[in-house]
Design an enzyme around this catalytic site. Structure first.
Site: not given
Ligand code: CO
Length: 358
Positions: A65, A211
């Site tokens: 991410h 995320e």
């Molecule tokens: Co992370």
């Protein structure tokens, strides 16, 4: 370190709180295009890069991410101080008296979460933690009108930690912000560079968004790729400094990449777990395990795409996560790249069928 240290520095310094990953996205796109990947962007902004391979091979997804924990402008007080909401999980005491960059349309504005001076506090007050709700960011403005006229700060503007990358003396460790999960983004890009010329692969490198606010880009990009097997790459939780116990986290910085066996979001596919262990043994890469009771990661969202996907979470052990200054080791970064590269090279049709079958 074997991989690019300049790219590591650039990724750490890039400003990209959840939902505002643009500067990281541009770096990822540049790196993927440079090695000949075909790029698509999902509806939330995740970058999906496909290496020039074959459509016939098993479809493998590497994910990491791009976003980091940050803040967001809530409103500006009459006195010209910026009140904020948090993006992602922060300890209140990690927010106070830090430097921040408010990412306005007109450009970056530097600010400080001011802290009350101890000179005016009694002993009891000095021992207390400041509450997030009482905090503010000082940008040097005279009042609210000054902020509007001369700073261009509006509600909803993202705010990123300001903290510059540096080597941690001669330890082979790196000090910087956003290792969660720019360390993973770096590993994903370095692995792609080593795998890009393997024509028998159907390989996707994915840099996800959001995320830290609920694995949002992993769900959308996972749906877009629809992989047969996915490897999520994250910053792990090091448990090797004073005050943290082995019960809480088992990884140590410098002892090799980690493999998550449990977190509150996902259980790994056990055949895939065994494959990680075998590959690490074959390549003589030290491997650590981690069993956490908290923690969530993108693999959990990818795992639930389609009719279900075998996923493992491979980590770069990290100290002091979700703060302005975290620590990772170059040897762990390199180990993670070697491990993932080795795994992907072995993932032929037979191996994939063996893993995905029950
Ligand atoms: Co992370």
């Amino acid at each position: 370190m074997e991989g690019s240290e300049i790219l590591l520095e650039e990724l750490s310094n890039a400003l990209g709180p959840s939902g505002f990953e643009n500067s990281v996205r541009e770096i990822v796109k540049r790196e993927m295009l440079a090695i000949g990947c075909n790029i698509e962007i999902d509806g939330l902004g995740s970058v999906v890069g496909r290496t020039p391979g074959t459509d016939d091979g098993p479809k493998i997804m590497l994910a990491a991410h791009m976003d980091e924990v940050g803040l967001l402008v809530k409103y500006v007080t009459d006195q010209g101080y910026v009140k904020f909401e948090t993006l992602g999980g922060w300890l209140d005491q990690a927010i106070i008296n830090q430097r921040w960059v408010i990412m306005t349309k007109g450009g970056p504005i530097v600010g400080i979460t001011g802290i009350k001076t101890p000179h005016v506090m009694n002993a009891e007050a000095r021992g207390k933690v400041f509450a997030k709700a009482d905090m503010f960011i000082d940008v040097g403005a005279r009042d609210r009108q000054d902020v509007i006229d001369n700073y261009g700060i509006v509600p909803g503007d993202p705010i990123a930690p300001q903290s510059m990358f540096s080597k941690l003396n001669a330890s082979g460790m790196y000090l910087g912000k956003a290792w969660d999960d720019r360390a993973g983004v770096w590993v994903m890009l370095e692995a792609l560079k080593r795998l890009v010329n393997v024509r028998s692969l159907n390989l996707y490198g994915v840099a996800t968004v959001q995320e830290e606010v609920g694995l949002r880009g992993a769900g959308t990009s996972g749906t877009m790729v629809s992989p047969q097997i996915a490897i999520n790459i994250e910053s792990g939780v090091a448990g090797d400094y004073p005050g943290i116990t082995q019960d809480e986290a088992q990884e140590k910085v410098g002892n090799g990449p980690g493999l998550f066996l449990h977190d509150s979001s996902m259980l790994p596919n056990l055949k895939l777990r065994d494959f990680v262990v075998e590959t690490a043994e074959e390549l003589d890469i030290p491997l650590q395990f981690n069993v956490l009771s908290g923690y969530g990661q993108d693999g959990a969202a990818i795992q639930k795409t389609g009719t279900g996907v075998p996923v493992v979470n491979i980590t770069v052990p990290t100290r002091y996560l979700h703060s302005h200054n975290s620590v990772v080791s170059g040897s762990d970064l390199d180990g993670a790249v070697r491990l993932i590269t080795g795994m992907v090279q072995e993932l032929n049709e037979n191996k994939v069928q063996e893993i995905i079958g029950f």
